[in-house]
Scaffold this motif. Structure first.
Motif, PDB file in Angstrom:
ATOM      1  N   GLU A 144       0.828  -1.201   0.000  1.00 13.72           N
ATOM      2  CA  GLU A 144       0.000   0.000   0.000  1.00 13.72           C
ATOM      3  C   GLU A 144       0.864   1.253   0.000  1.00 13.72           C
ATOM      4  OE1 GLU A 144      -2.597  -0.473   3.384  1.00 13.72           O
ATOM      5  OE2 GLU A 144      -4.215  -1.127   2.055  1.00 13.72           O
ATOM      6  N   ASP A 145       0.408   2.258  -0.744  1.00 11.34           N
ATOM      7  CA  ASP A 145       1.144   3.513  -0.763  1.00 11.34           C
ATOM      8  C   ASP A 145       0.738   4.371   0.436  1.00 11.34           C
ATOM      9  OD1 ASP A 145      -1.348   4.616  -1.403  1.00 11.34           O
ATOM     10  OD2 ASP A 145      -0.861   4.890  -3.509  1.00 11.34           O
ATOM     11  N   ALA A 146       1.399   5.524   0.577  1.00 20.56           N
ATOM     12  CA  ALA A 146       1.183   6.374   1.747  1.00 20.56           C
ATOM     13  C   ALA A 146      -0.269   6.845   1.839  1.00 20.56           C
ATOM     14  CB  ALA A 146       2.135   7.561   1.699  1.00 20.56           C
ATOM     15  N   ARG A 147      -0.871   7.189   0.714  1.00 19.13           N
ATOM     16  CA  ARG A 147      -2.256   7.668   0.717  1.00 19.13           C
ATOM     17  C   ARG A 147      -3.206   6.584   1.229  1.00 19.13           C
ATOM     18  NH1 ARG A 147      -5.466  11.569  -2.074  1.00 19.13           N
ATOM     19  NH2 ARG A 147      -7.642  11.160  -1.485  1.00 19.13           N
ATOM     20  N   ALA A 148      -3.012   5.349   0.773  1.00 27.34           N
ATOM     21  CA  ALA A 148      -3.880   4.252   1.204  1.00 27.34           C
ATOM     22  C   ALA A 148      -3.728   3.984   2.700  1.00 27.34           C
ATOM     23  CB  ALA A 148      -3.566   2.991   0.400  1.00 27.34           C
ATOM     24  N   VAL A 149      -2.502   4.027   3.177  1.00 26.38           N
ATOM     25  CA  VAL A 149      -2.249   3.819   4.609  1.00 26.38           C
ATOM     26  C   VAL A 149      -2.941   4.908   5.424  1.00 26.38           C
ATOM     27  CG1 VAL A 149      -0.477   3.848   6.409  1.00 26.38           C
ATOM     28  CG2 VAL A 149      -0.085   2.585   4.282  1.00 26.38           C
ATOM     29  N   LEU A 150      -2.811   6.144   4.973  1.00 30.07           N
ATOM     30  CA  LEU A 150      -3.402   7.262   5.700  1.00 30.07           C
ATOM     31  C   LEU A 150      -4.923   7.199   5.688  1.00 30.07           C
ATOM     32  CD1 LEU A 150      -2.505   9.743   7.279  1.00 30.07           C
ATOM     33  CD2 LEU A 150      -2.590  11.057   5.150  1.00 30.07           C
ATOM     34  N   GLU A 151      -5.491   6.825   4.556  1.00 24.63           N
ATOM     35  CA  GLU A 151      -6.947   6.694   4.482  1.00 24.63           C
ATOM     36  C   GLU A 151      -7.456   5.616   5.432  1.00 24.63           C
ATOM     37  OE1 GLU A 151      -7.702   6.000   0.363  1.00 24.63           O
ATOM     38  OE2 GLU A 151      -7.854   8.144  -0.128  1.00 24.63           O
ATOM     39  N   ALA A 152      -6.724   4.502   5.528  1.00 25.78           N
ATOM     40  CA  ALA A 152      -7.123   3.432   6.434  1.00 25.78           C
ATOM     41  C   ALA A 152      -6.986   3.877   7.891  1.00 25.78           C
ATOM     42  CB  ALA A 152      -6.266   2.191   6.174  1.00 25.78           C
ATOM     43  N   PHE A 153      -5.965   4.655   8.186  1.00 29.42           N
ATOM     44  CA  PHE A 153      -5.766   5.181   9.538  1.00 29.42           C
ATOM     45  C   PHE A 153      -6.926   6.086   9.937  1.00 29.42           C
ATOM     46  CE2 PHE A 153      -4.150   8.622  12.264  1.00 29.42           C
ATOM     47  CZ  PHE A 153      -3.600   7.897  13.320  1.00 29.42           C
ATOM     48  N   VAL A 154      -7.308   6.982   9.053  1.00 29.55           N
ATOM     49  CA  VAL A 154      -8.404   7.909   9.339  1.00 29.55           C
ATOM     50  C   VAL A 154      -9.732   7.169   9.425  1.00 29.55           C
ATOM     51  CG1 VAL A 154      -9.711   9.880   8.442  1.00 29.55           C
ATOM     52  CG2 VAL A 154      -7.210   9.880   8.337  1.00 29.55           C
ATOM     53  N   ALA A 155      -9.936   6.190   8.562  1.00 31.97           N
ATOM     54  CA  ALA A 155     -11.190   5.436   8.559  1.00 31.97           C
ATOM     55  C   ALA A 155     -11.401   4.682   9.860  1.00 31.97           C
ATOM     56  CB  ALA A 155     -11.209   4.461   7.375  1.00 31.97           C
ATOM     57  N   ALA A 156     -10.316   4.348  10.549  1.00 32.36           N
ATOM     58  CA  ALA A 156     -10.417   3.596  11.800  1.00 32.36           C
ATOM     59  C   ALA A 156     -10.746   4.484  12.993  1.00 32.36           C
ATOM     60  CB  ALA A 156      -9.106   2.854  12.067  1.00 32.36           C
ATOM     61  N   GLU A 157     -10.800   5.791  12.784  1.00 29.53           N
ATOM     62  CA  GLU A 157     -11.127   6.722  13.865  1.00 29.53           C
ATOM     63  C   GLU A 157     -12.597   7.091  13.790  1.00 29.53           C
ATOM     64  OE1 GLU A 157      -9.373  10.845  15.866  1.00 29.53           O
ATOM     65  OE2 GLU A 157      -8.433   9.949  14.116  1.00 29.53           O
ATOM     66  N   ASN A 158     -13.273   7.118  14.925  1.00 34.35           N
ATOM     67  CA  ASN A 158     -14.694   7.429  14.959  1.00 34.35           C
ATOM     68  C   ASN A 158     -14.943   8.935  14.841  1.00 34.35           C
ATOM     69  OD1 ASN A 158     -15.457   4.717  15.372  1.00 34.35           O
ATOM     70  ND2 ASN A 158     -15.164   4.899  17.582  1.00 34.35           N
ATOM     71  N   GLY A 159     -16.039   9.287  14.187  1.00 34.98           N
ATOM     72  CA  GLY A 159     -16.471  10.672  14.150  1.00 34.98           C
ATOM     73  C   GLY A 159     -15.733  11.567  13.190  1.00 34.98           C
ATOM     74  N   VAL A 160     -15.058  11.011  12.191  1.00 34.93           N
ATOM     75  CA  VAL A 160     -14.280  11.813  11.250  1.00 34.93           C
ATOM     76  C   VAL A 160     -15.186  12.420  10.178  1.00 34.93           C
ATOM     77  CG1 VAL A 160     -12.521  11.717   9.448  1.00 34.93           C
ATOM     78  CG2 VAL A 160     -12.150  10.538  11.610  1.00 34.93           C
ATOM     79  N   SER A 161     -14.906  13.663   9.832  1.00 35.00           N
ATOM     80  CA  SER A 161     -15.622  14.321   8.740  1.00 35.00           C
ATOM     81  C   SER A 161     -14.698  15.324   8.053  1.00 35.00           C
ATOM     82  CB  SER A 161     -16.870  15.037   9.261  1.00 35.00           C
ATOM     83  OG  SER A 161     -16.519  16.084  10.150  1.00 35.00           O
ATOM     84  N   LYS A 162     -15.077  15.735   6.853  1.00 36.41           N
ATOM     85  CA  LYS A 162     -14.391  16.775   6.087  1.00 36.41           C
ATOM     86  C   LYS A 162     -12.890  16.525   5.947  1.00 36.41           C
ATOM     87  CE  LYS A 162     -17.827  20.310   7.138  1.00 36.41           C
ATOM     88  NZ  LYS A 162     -18.072  21.690   7.633  1.00 36.41           N
ATOM     89  N   ALA A 163     -12.521  15.280   5.701  1.00 37.28           N
ATOM     90  CA  ALA A 163     -11.102  14.958   5.507  1.00 37.28           C
ATOM     91  C   ALA A 163     -10.633  15.499   4.166  1.00 37.28           C
ATOM     92  CB  ALA A 163     -10.897  13.446   5.567  1.00 37.28           C
ATOM     93  N   LYS A 164      -9.528  16.203   4.183  1.00 37.78           N
ATOM     94  CA  LYS A 164      -8.957  16.771   2.971  1.00 37.78           C
ATOM     95  C   LYS A 164      -7.538  16.260   2.814  1.00 37.78           C
ATOM     96  CE  LYS A 164      -8.077  21.105   0.537  1.00 37.78           C
ATOM     97  NZ  LYS A 164      -8.181  22.586   0.582  1.00 37.78           N
ATOM     98  N   TYR A 165      -7.303  15.449   1.781  1.00 39.55           N
ATOM     99  CA  TYR A 165      -6.006  14.817   1.555  1.00 39.55           C
ATOM    100  C   TYR A 165      -5.179  15.622   0.550  1.00 39.55           C
ATOM    101  CZ  TYR A 165      -7.826  10.668   3.919  1.00 39.55           C
ATOM    102  OH  TYR A 165      -8.341   9.801   4.839  1.00 39.55           O
ATOM    103  N   SER A 166      -3.881  15.538   0.711  1.00 39.50           N
ATOM    104  CA  SER A 166      -2.966  16.187  -0.223  1.00 39.50           C
ATOM    105  C   SER A 166      -1.643  15.441  -0.209  1.00 39.50           C
ATOM    106  CB  SER A 166      -2.756  17.659   0.147  1.00 39.50           C
ATOM    107  OG  SER A 166      -2.189  17.772   1.442  1.00 39.50           O
ATOM    108  N   ALA A 167      -0.817  15.697  -1.206  1.00 41.58           N
ATOM    109  CA  ALA A 167       0.527  15.115  -1.244  1.00 41.58           C
ATOM    110  C   ALA A 167       1.511  16.142  -0.710  1.00 41.58           C
ATOM    111  CB  ALA A 167       0.888  14.726  -2.672  1.00 41.58           C
ATOM    112  N   PHE A 168       2.663  15.667  -0.199  1.00 46.68           N
ATOM    113  CA  PHE A 168       3.693  16.583   0.262  1.00 46.68           C
ATOM    114  C   PHE A 168       5.062  16.009  -0.058  1.00 46.68           C
ATOM    115  CE2 PHE A 168       3.870  13.698   3.853  1.00 46.68           C
ATOM    116  CZ  PHE A 168       5.195  13.764   4.269  1.00 46.68           C
ATOM    117  N   GLU A 169       6.041  16.878  -0.137  1.00 43.91           N
ATOM    118  CA  GLU A 169       7.432  16.491  -0.309  1.00 43.91           C
ATOM    119  C   GLU A 169       8.287  17.314   0.637  1.00 43.91           C
ATOM    120  OE1 GLU A 169       8.913  16.573  -4.250  1.00 43.91           O
ATOM    121  OE2 GLU A 169       7.356  15.257  -5.077  1.00 43.91           O
ATOM    122  N   ALA A 170       9.281  16.692   1.233  1.00 46.69           N
ATOM    123  CA  ALA A 170      10.178  17.397   2.145  1.00 46.69           C
ATOM    124  C   ALA A 170      11.512  16.673   2.186  1.00 46.69           C
ATOM    125  CB  ALA A 170       9.583  17.465   3.551  1.00 46.69           C
ATOM    126  N   GLY A 171      12.576  17.366   1.786  1.00 45.83           N
ATOM    127  CA  GLY A 171      13.903  16.778   1.865  1.00 45.83           C
ATOM    128  C   GLY A 171      14.054  15.471   1.127  1.00 45.83           C
TER     129      GLY A 171
END
Length: 234
Positions: A144-171
């Motif tokens: 799984e790529d980073a986006r898929a991992v993050l989506e699964a992490f957020v999905a496992a938390e109760n009461g989540v809404s208005k999630a806004k995903y983006s890509a980032f680069e650093a170093g």
């Protein structure tokens, strides 16, 4: 069969201790804070309103011998205190089938795991004057790529809404980031949270910033941005 109270009390004490480590004031103090005046704002407002003032580094964690050995390294803000989380919840190998122990184990597992990752480290903001934690979660290597991992992490938390995903680069490190709202029906409270994820040869890593409420979260965002800006993989 009469269940011995000694092992049960010891296990419940361990659960309470782990709950304190993982939630600290973010469970009791965060829950008692009441609804933030800005908590109903959209999740992406956090990045818009956060201070751009860089915080001083208090050192680097992640390398072998640091407070939290991890698949990544990054700087923590000055005065924040890092502590490794032991995810080994073995009760000592006594083979007990005590139902109370099993219940306690389920509680501990719920605290230590979220989606595909397990709690590995938390960086406490209280010594720096804020109430909240920067928590690091790690997982097993996979496809799984980073986006898929993050989506699964957020999905496992109760009461989540208005999630806004983006890509980032650093170093030279690239990954996925999310800003979102979390609402507690029990506490009737909504607050902002942020998280990012990267993948490494040793498995995925999620760095999450919560906070007592939205105001605290925004005050701590410079420390989160420092971690993201200095993030490196092995």
């Amino acid at each position: 069969m009469v269940v011995g109270v000694g092992p049960v009390r010891r296990r419940l004490a361990q659960v309470a201790l782990l709950a304190g480590v993982l939630t600290g004031c973010s469970g009791a103090a965060e829950g008692d804070a009441g609804t933030s005046s800005s908590a109903s704002a959209s999740a992406d407002a956090a990045s818009t309103s956060a201070s751009d003032t860089a915080v001083k580094s208090g050192g680097t964690i992640g390398a072998a011998g640091s407070a939290c050995p991890l698949p990544v390294t990054f700087d923590i803000a000055e005065d924040w205190k890092a502590k490794a989380i032991d995810a080994d919840t073995d009760d000592g190998g006594d083979g007990s089938a005590d139902p109370d122990n099993e219940l306690a184990q389920e509680i501990v597992d719920a605290l230590l795991h979220q989606g595909p990752v397990t709690a590995a480290c938390e960086v406490d903001a209280k010594p720096a004057g804020n109430i909240g934690f920067l928590r690091v979660w790690t997982g097993k290597p996979g496809d799984e790529d980073a986006r898929a991992v993050l989506e699964a992490f957020v999905a496992a938390e109760n009461g989540v809404s208005k999630a806004k995903y983006s890509a980032f680069e650093a170093g030279g490190v690239s990954g996925a980031e999310v800003k979102y709202l979390v609402t507690s029906k029990l506490l009737e409270e909504t607050k902002e949270e942020s998280a990012l994820a990267v993948t490494t040869k040793r498995g995925p890593v999620v760095i999450h910033l919560g906070g007592m409420d939205t105001d605290e979260h925004r005050e701590m965002l410079p420390a989160y941005e420092l971690a993201k800006r200095t993030l490196r993989t092995g």
